[in-house]
Design a protein around this motif. Structure first.
Motif, PDB file in Angstrom:
ATOM      1  N   LEU A  60      -1.392  40.254  35.935  1.00 52.74           N
ATOM      2  CA  LEU A  60      -1.405  39.148  34.983  1.00 52.74           C
ATOM      3  C   LEU A  60       0.051  38.865  34.619  1.00 52.74           C
ATOM      4  O   LEU A  60       0.769  39.782  34.212  1.00 52.74           O
ATOM      5  N   TYR A  61       0.481  37.621  34.761  1.00 49.56           N
ATOM      6  CA  TYR A  61       1.872  37.273  34.474  1.00 49.56           C
ATOM      7  C   TYR A  61       2.003  36.543  33.136  1.00 49.56           C
ATOM      8  O   TYR A  61       1.216  35.643  32.828  1.00 49.56           O
ATOM      9  N   ASP A  62       3.019  36.937  32.381  1.00 49.54           N
ATOM     10  CA  ASP A  62       3.445  36.216  31.182  1.00 49.54           C
ATOM     11  C   ASP A  62       4.860  35.729  31.477  1.00 49.54           C
ATOM     12  O   ASP A  62       5.828  36.493  31.394  1.00 49.54           O
ATOM     13  N   LEU A  63       4.990  34.453  31.856  1.00 51.31           N
ATOM     14  CA  LEU A  63       6.262  33.910  32.328  1.00 51.31           C
ATOM     15  C   LEU A  63       6.973  33.176  31.199  1.00 51.31           C
ATOM     16  O   LEU A  63       6.426  32.242  30.609  1.00 51.31           O
ATOM     17  N   GLY A  64       8.218  33.574  30.938  1.00 53.56           N
ATOM     18  CA  GLY A  64       8.911  33.094  29.759  1.00 53.56           C
ATOM     19  C   GLY A  64       8.315  33.773  28.548  1.00 53.56           C
ATOM     20  O   GLY A  64       7.890  33.143  27.585  1.00 53.56           O
ATOM     21  N   SER A  65       8.284  35.099  28.616  1.00 53.82           N
ATOM     22  CA  SER A  65       7.476  35.909  27.691  1.00 53.82           C
ATOM     23  C   SER A  65       8.056  36.025  26.287  1.00 53.82           C
ATOM     24  O   SER A  65       7.359  36.453  25.371  1.00 53.82           O
ATOM     25  N   SER A  66       9.305  35.656  26.092  1.00 52.70           N
ATOM     26  CA  SER A  66      10.004  35.800  24.799  1.00 52.70           C
ATOM     27  C   SER A  66       9.738  37.184  24.210  1.00 52.70           C
ATOM     28  O   SER A  66      10.044  38.197  24.847  1.00 52.70           O
ATOM     29  N   LEU A  67       9.149  37.276  23.037  1.00 50.77           N
ATOM     30  CA  LEU A  67       8.942  38.576  22.402  1.00 50.77           C
ATOM     31  C   LEU A  67       7.624  39.237  22.795  1.00 50.77           C
ATOM     32  O   LEU A  67       7.253  40.257  22.216  1.00 50.77           O
ATOM     33  N   GLY A  68       6.913  38.645  23.739  1.00 49.22           N
ATOM     34  CA  GLY A  68       5.735  39.308  24.285  1.00 49.22           C
ATOM     35  C   GLY A  68       4.450  39.084  23.529  1.00 49.22           C
ATOM     36  O   GLY A  68       3.496  39.852  23.692  1.00 49.22           O
ATOM     37  N   GLU A  96      14.925  42.864  25.420  1.00 48.07           N
ATOM     38  CA  GLU A  96      15.171  44.101  24.668  1.00 48.07           C
ATOM     39  C   GLU A  96      14.212  44.220  23.481  1.00 48.07           C
ATOM     40  O   GLU A  96      13.594  45.262  23.260  1.00 48.07           O
ATOM     41  N   ARG A  97      14.070  43.130  22.722  1.00 47.40           N
ATOM     42  CA  ARG A  97      13.187  43.173  21.548  1.00 47.40           C
ATOM     43  C   ARG A  97      11.715  43.242  21.986  1.00 47.40           C
ATOM     44  O   ARG A  97      10.905  43.891  21.322  1.00 47.40           O
ATOM     45  N   CYS A  98      11.370  42.617  23.091  1.00 50.05           N
ATOM     46  CA  CYS A  98      10.002  42.662  23.609  1.00 50.05           C
ATOM     47  C   CYS A  98       9.607  44.107  23.937  1.00 50.05           C
ATOM     48  O   CYS A  98       8.482  44.534  23.638  1.00 50.05           O
ATOM     49  N   HIS A  99      10.511  44.854  24.543  1.00 54.23           N
ATOM     50  CA  HIS A  99      10.251  46.275  24.807  1.00 54.23           C
ATOM     51  C   HIS A  99       9.875  47.006  23.520  1.00 54.23           C
ATOM     52  O   HIS A  99       8.924  47.797  23.499  1.00 54.23           O
ATOM     53  N   GLU A 100      10.613  46.716  22.453  1.00 52.68           N
ATOM     54  CA  GLU A 100      10.350  47.381  21.173  1.00 52.68           C
ATOM     55  C   GLU A 100       8.968  47.004  20.644  1.00 52.68           C
ATOM     56  O   GLU A 100       8.230  47.871  20.153  1.00 52.68           O
ATOM     57  N   TYR A 101       8.621  45.742  20.745  1.00 52.91           N
ATOM     58  CA  TYR A 101       7.325  45.290  20.224  1.00 52.91           C
ATOM     59  C   TYR A 101       6.164  45.901  21.012  1.00 52.91           C
ATOM     60  O   TYR A 101       5.151  46.298  20.430  1.00 52.91           O
TER      61      TYR A 101
END
Length: 246
Positions: A60-68, A96-101
């Motif tokens: 499943l792709y989230d393209l242009g995912s920003s903060l997820g 970087e912030r998406c990883h944290e979320y």
């Protein structure tokens, strides 16, 4: 926690083109909630819709995912066995912030779909066979002449029974309709606490980097890319989301 969006609250001698930099990342959840009518409904329901189209053992792709936010919704709702989410964004600060979320989401829920986040240009992405692709307010930031090629590659990568979910700001061919919806959107932002200065400077910042299409243009382009059916499932003011079936 995000900060309140005050990026355009002070007069700027020269308003730069909008970019998804560290300053935007810090305020992005507040910015998008106050700027995009229906955004929380769209995000949550992308997860609900994806559950109908996700095929076992697929990407499943989230393209242009920003903060997820979409990635999190996919992980909450999709139950198909063996699925995994790949989130892609070209902003290092967003990734970087998406990883944290996502790490925080992992600590709150059990048995979520595995998800990876990668920094990169979705135009260069080597697509794997997939059953759901989400383009949530992303296509409008891609050069118009590159949009068809991207959608064609997505269509070619989709498995039978899969779907593309495309959310975009719309423009309207009828000048009166365009003006009405623009005024209503400004009223929405005003009601959410943005000043006239903030609204005007944000519009200037976006002028060169965000180029919306009409619903008719989206439908024609998706069909040209090979999609067999295009179904609008949500619209609030000049923001809409569509399902495109391969």
């Amino acid at each position: 926690m995000s900060d309140n969006d005050r990026i355009y609250a002070q007069p700027q001698a020269q308003v730069s083109d909008f970019t998804f930099n560290e300053a935007v990342v810090r305020v992005f959840p507040d910015m998008i909630k106050r700027s995009v009518p229906g955004y929380p409904t769209i995000v949550e329901n992308i997860g609900v819709l994806a559950a109908q189209f996700a095929r076992p053992d697929s990407v499943l792709y989230d393209l242009g995912s920003s903060l997820g936010a979409v990635t999190q919704a996919l992980r909450r709702h999709v139950q198909a066995a063996g699925c995994r989410v790949i989130a892609v964004d070209n902003s290092a600060a967003m990734v970087e912030r998406c990883h944290e979320y996502l790490h925080a989401q992992d600590s709150m829920f059990q048995e979520l779909l595995p998800a990876t986040v990668q920094e990169g240009d979705i135009l260069d992405l080597d697509f794997q066979p997939c059953s759901v692709v989400a383009l949530n307010f992303t296509l409008q930031f891609i050069a118009p002449e590159q949009r068809l090629a991207l959608l064609t590659r997505i269509h070619q990568s989709l498995l039978p029974g899969g779907a593309l979910i495309l959310s975009e700001k719309l423009r309207f061919a009828d000048a009166g309709e365009q003006q009405l919806l623009t005024n209503l959107h400004i009223g929405f932002k005003r009601a959410n606490g943005y000043s006239e200065l903030e609204i005007a400077q944000k519009r200037t910042a976006l002028d060169n980097v965000m180029q919306p299409d009409s619903l008719e243009q989206h439908r024609e382009r998706l069909q040209a890319a090979g999609f067999s059916k295009v179904v609008p499932w949500f619209q609030c003011l000049n923001f809409a989301s569509l399902i495109a079936l391969p």
